[in-house]
Design a protein around this motif. Structure first.
Motif: not given
Length: 291
Positions: A33-41
């Motif tokens: 799977r692949h996921e993109e995030f706009e800000e830090g976790c």
């Protein structure tokens, strides 16, 4: 704590394209799977960075039944400095050795393949005796006694073998081993990783309380993490005596979150194609920083 399940190891990667080629073309893993995030976790899954980042899970099969790799990529970072915390992840897959030799990939005379960034993957000949070719994770430690007390007595892993300089741990029902080797003071540098386990969500507060009572270090108190369009999971992040980061996640929601995505390859390919971060730095007369 027989209800815990090994899940994955978290790597920071600076060259996403070349790293993916190593795991797919050399080790023979699949994009799960692949996921993109706009800000830090909120639980610093991508390290101490606030900007845009991505997570790509790779492995030999679903995380329900395989130990996999989590590749975190921070768009503004081009590389990281290795420490002596992760000593290697051993794979039994003779085909990987043949592929590395054919592709001219760097591999030592002891069949240790180097992933981009310098991460070590010892490769064993032959076919894995278990469904999952990932045999063990080897971490460095400075004090085997303190390590044993933490991982066996506090977290509940099973002691398989111990010598003066080495400790082997397992989990009942899991054909997988966590190995510690005494190497002296541990330097996590900037490439420091994280190992993850799951357990019933109801057990997470108990784990947190037990570690607090033992005056252990909690990096992230119990928190809920959201993934766009997917399940919300609860996690608590711990740190062992040598600073190895340990993530415990609620198993029920994580099983839903970690289902293999048939679109994962396409999502990753599109993300890599759209990544213009290196070009942006070049236009500014800069290069991506290596930390």
């Amino acid at each position: 704590m027989s209800s815990i399940r090994p899940l994955h190891y978290v790597f920071k990667v600076g060259d996403r394209n070349r790293t993916i080629k190593f795991f797919k073309n050399i080790l023979g893993m699949k994009i799960l799977r692949h996921e993109e995030f706009e800000e830090g976790c909120k639980a610093t899954c991508n390290g101490p960075y606030d900007g845009k980042w991505s997570k790509t899970m790779v492995g030999y099969g679903p995380e329900d039944s395989h130990f996999v790799m989590e590749l975190t990529y921070n768009y503004g970072v081009g590389g990281y400095t290795l420490g002596n915390d992760l000593l290697g992840i051993t794979i039994q897959n003779g085909e990987a050795i043949a592929r590395a030799q054919k592709e001219g990939w760097e591999i030592s005379d002891k069949n240790v393949a180097l992933a981009p960034g310098g991460y070590k993957f010892p490769l064993l000949e032959g076919t894995s005796p278990t469904p999952d070719p990932v045999q063990k994770v080897t971490l460095g430690c400075s004090d085997l006694s303190a390590t044993r007390k933490y991982w066996v007595q506090l977290l509940g892993l099973k002691e398989l073998a111990v010598t003066e300089n080495q400790l082997e741990l397992g989990i009942p029902g899991a054909q997988w081993m966590l190995e510690f080797k005494k190497v002296g003071p541990i330097d996590h540098a900037t490439a420091f990783g994280r190992i993850a386990f799951s357990c019933p969500a109801s057990k997470l507060p108990q784990i947190e309380a037990k570690v607090k009572e033992a005056e252990g270090k909690i990096l992230t108190p119990l928190v809920s993490l959201d993934t766009p369009g997917k399940a919300t999971v609860q996690v608590v992040i711990l740190s062992d005596p040598d600073g190895h980061e340990i993530c415990f996640v609620g198993d029920e929601a994580f099983r839903e979150l970690s289902q293999v995505d048939p679109k994962a390859d396409d999502l990753l390919a599109k993300a890599i194609e759209a990544d213009k971060s290196s070009e942006w730095f070049t236009k500014k007369g800069l290069t991506k920083s290596e930390l």
